[in-house]
Design a protein around this motif. Structure first.
Motif, PDB file in Angstrom:
ATOM      1  N   THR A  50      35.317  42.330  42.347  1.00  0.00           N
ATOM      2  CA  THR A  50      36.218  42.850  41.316  1.00  0.00           C
ATOM      3  C   THR A  50      37.356  43.637  41.936  1.00  0.00           C
ATOM      4  O   THR A  50      38.516  43.517  41.517  1.00  0.00           O
ATOM      5  CB  THR A  50      35.438  43.742  40.328  1.00  0.00           C
ATOM      6  N   TYR A  51      37.037  44.434  42.947  1.00  0.00           N
ATOM      7  CA  TYR A  51      38.083  45.215  43.606  1.00  0.00           C
ATOM      8  C   TYR A  51      39.139  44.297  44.222  1.00  0.00           C
ATOM      9  O   TYR A  51      40.340  44.513  44.047  1.00  0.00           O
ATOM     10  CB  TYR A  51      37.493  46.117  44.692  1.00  0.00           C
ATOM     11  N   TYR A  61      37.846  53.402  44.712  1.00  0.00           N
ATOM     12  CA  TYR A  61      37.417  52.396  43.737  1.00  0.00           C
ATOM     13  C   TYR A  61      35.968  51.972  43.977  1.00  0.00           C
ATOM     14  O   TYR A  61      35.586  50.847  43.649  1.00  0.00           O
ATOM     15  CB  TYR A  61      38.316  51.163  43.824  1.00  0.00           C
ATOM     16  N   THR A 109      41.347  42.707  41.553  1.00  0.00           N
ATOM     17  CA  THR A 109      42.235  43.704  40.959  1.00  0.00           C
ATOM     18  C   THR A 109      43.359  44.068  41.919  1.00  0.00           C
ATOM     19  O   THR A 109      44.549  44.128  41.548  1.00  0.00           O
ATOM     20  CB  THR A 109      41.448  44.979  40.593  1.00  0.00           C
ATOM     21  N   LEU A 111      33.744  49.953  41.592  1.00  0.00           N
ATOM     22  CA  LEU A 111      33.900  48.511  41.399  1.00  0.00           C
ATOM     23  C   LEU A 111      33.161  47.761  42.500  1.00  0.00           C
ATOM     24  O   LEU A 111      33.144  48.195  43.653  1.00  0.00           O
ATOM     25  CB  LEU A 111      35.385  48.114  41.443  1.00  0.00           C
ATOM     26  N   LYS A 159      38.490  55.924  36.590  1.00  0.00           N
ATOM     27  CA  LYS A 159      37.771  55.252  35.490  1.00  0.00           C
ATOM     28  C   LYS A 159      38.358  55.593  34.131  1.00  0.00           C
ATOM     29  O   LYS A 159      37.921  55.059  33.113  1.00  0.00           O
ATOM     30  CB  LYS A 159      36.276  55.622  35.541  1.00  0.00           C
TER      31      LYS A 159
END
Length: 209
Positions: A164-165, A157, A168, A160, A81
């Motif tokens: 979103t993950y 992650y 990304t 998230l 983060k």
């Protein structure tokens, strides 16, 4: 002796660092990488594997103490983060000062590799390429190891949401396929380039399903 212990002890010996202090800081590193619960992938096991590979490729590619120390401190502080490059440079600087090292080229070069672009790198360009390639070797691992890497990475992650993950991750993976070569050091590319591209394509297909 593990790859981590070997490259650490050799680099500390090269820099005339007292054995007891070298041992204390090696234990600090091991504790950092092995006891923090959020390290699902970026842990001591992966650091050892990376050091084993550095030791193996060191037979054909010369590497410096700059590179060895940078690999050890690369994820000393780890938090997805936030950018930890500054705190990792600070951690290496703490070690550097505790060991009374008088080698500004070493300090600046390690911090440069750790992400401080205001510093000057005094090593060979191959050190930089090897540093980058070693961080990406996991992409070219066996299909079963790659699957474990996928799962561990997604767990790290967890802050998230799934949508979103996936967006990304897809953006990162598709970027790798757009460049001519993932690996810059020839002996690494010869061994891992083909399998890395196959793994990436497979993961992209899974993420799009």
């Amino acid at each position: 002796m593990s790859g981590l212990e070997e490259i650490w002890n050799q680099s500390c010996e090269n820099q005339n660092i007292p054995q007891e202090l070298a041992k204390t800081w090696l234990n600090n590193v091991k504790t950092k990488y092995s006891t923090e619960s959020h390290r699902i992938y970026h842990n001591l096991n992966v650091l050892n594997k990376k050091c084993d590979l550095l030791r193996a490729f060191g037979q054909s590619v010369q590497y410096s103490d700059y590179l060895a120390f940078a690999i050890v401190f690369q994820y000393y502080n780890f938090d997805l983060k936030t950018d930890c490059s500054g705190t990792n440079c600070a951690a290496f600087r703490e070690f550097y000062n505790a060991a009374n090292i008088d080698n500004i080229k070493l300090l600046d070069s390690v911090c440069y590799l750790l992400g401080d672009s205001s510093k000057t790198f005094s090593g060979n360009a191959e050190d930089i390429l090897l540093y980058q390639d070693l961080d990406l070797i996991v992409l070219g691992s066996s299909s079963s190891e790659y699957k474990e890497y996928q799962q561990a990475t997604q767990s790290e992650y967890s802050h998230l949401d799934e949508t979103t993950y996936k967006k990304t991750r897809l953006r990162i993976l598709e970027t790798f396929l757009q460049i001519p070569q993932i690996y810059s050091v020839s002996c690494i590319g010869e061994r891992f380039e083909v399998s890395a591209r196959a793994n990436i394509k497979q993961e992209i297909a899974e993420l799009k399903n």
